[in-house]
Design a protein around this motif. Structure first.
Motif, PDB file in Angstrom:
ATOM      1  N   VAL A  33       0.880  -1.099  -0.262  1.00 21.42           N
ATOM      2  CA  VAL A  33      -0.031  -0.109   0.053  1.00 21.42           C
ATOM      3  C   VAL A  33       0.962   1.315   0.078  1.00 21.42           C
ATOM      4  O   VAL A  33       1.876   1.286   0.763  1.00 21.42           O
ATOM      5  N   GLY A  35       0.556   5.686   0.068  1.00 14.47           N
ATOM      6  CA  GLY A  35      -0.465   6.446   0.150  1.00 14.47           C
ATOM      7  C   GLY A  35       0.016   8.152   0.735  1.00 14.47           C
ATOM      8  O   GLY A  35       1.181   8.175   0.713  1.00 14.47           O
ATOM      9  N   TYR A  37      -0.692  11.560   3.329  1.00 15.69           N
ATOM     10  CA  TYR A  37      -1.429  12.067   4.667  1.00 15.69           C
ATOM     11  C   TYR A  37      -1.077  13.471   4.646  1.00 15.69           C
ATOM     12  O   TYR A  37      -0.107  13.727   3.992  1.00 15.69           O
ATOM     13  N   LEU A  47      -5.462  10.902   6.912  1.00 18.08           N
ATOM     14  CA  LEU A  47      -5.333  10.219   5.595  1.00 18.08           C
ATOM     15  C   LEU A  47      -5.952  10.988   4.461  1.00 18.08           C
ATOM     16  O   LEU A  47      -7.071  11.425   4.632  1.00 18.08           O
ATOM     17  N   ARG A  50      -5.090   6.575  -0.321  1.00 22.32           N
ATOM     18  CA  ARG A  50      -4.194   5.510  -0.519  1.00 22.32           C
ATOM     19  C   ARG A  50      -4.497   4.577  -1.565  1.00 22.32           C
ATOM     20  O   ARG A  50      -5.585   4.509  -2.065  1.00 22.32           O
ATOM     21  N   ASN A  96       3.604   7.811   2.444  1.00 23.86           N
ATOM     22  CA  ASN A  96       3.527   6.518   3.201  1.00 23.86           C
ATOM     23  C   ASN A  96       3.725   5.347   2.365  1.00 23.86           C
ATOM     24  O   ASN A  96       3.182   5.201   1.387  1.00 23.86           O
ATOM     25  N   ASN A 103       5.470   0.230   8.050  1.00 23.75           N
ATOM     26  CA  ASN A 103       5.205   1.643   7.544  1.00 23.75           C
ATOM     27  C   ASN A 103       6.271   2.595   7.700  1.00 23.75           C
ATOM     28  O   ASN A 103       7.281   2.395   8.326  1.00 23.75           O
TER      29      ASN A 103
END
Length: 115
Positions: A33, A35, A37, A47, A50, A96, A103
């Motif tokens: 994943v 994304g 933020y 968020l 994502r 991210n 993460n």
């Protein structure tokens, strides 16, 4: 060692557009994943959007219809196309990446929208 390199932030007038980019490099390959933020002064990080390796996307209600997230799996790069910018979008935007239960975060890039 994992590194996330962001680019594309800056100052833009309300109604304008920006395209943010984030490339994951180092020991990480094909994050599950990726994304974006954001965090405005005095507010908590939230968020924005994502996307999974399969192309499934998720957006915050505040940006639906204006922001588009995409990724290039071969380059381990995620993009955020931001249209119809509003002053409320002003924030530091963070990239991210998620893989194998961990993460990883970019350094953040400033987006400032003037009225």
């Amino acid at each position: 060692q994992v590194q996330l390199v962001e680019s594309g932030g800056g100052l833009v007038q309300a109604g304008g557009s920006l395209r943010l980019s984030c490339a994951a490099s180092g020991s990480i390959l094909s994050p599950n994943v990726m994304g974006w933020y954001r965090q405005a002064p005095g507010k908590q990080r939230e968020l924005v959007a994502r996307i999974t390796s399969g192309g499934t996307t998720q957006y915050a209600d505040s940006v639906k219809g204006r922001f588009t997230i995409s990724r290039d799996n071969a380059k381990n790069t995620v993009y955020l196309q931001i249209n119809m910018l509003k002053p409320e979008d002003t924030a530091v935007y963070y990239c991210n990446a998620f893989k194998w239960g961990l993460n990883y975060w970019g350094q953040g890039t400033q987006v400032t929208v003037s009225s």
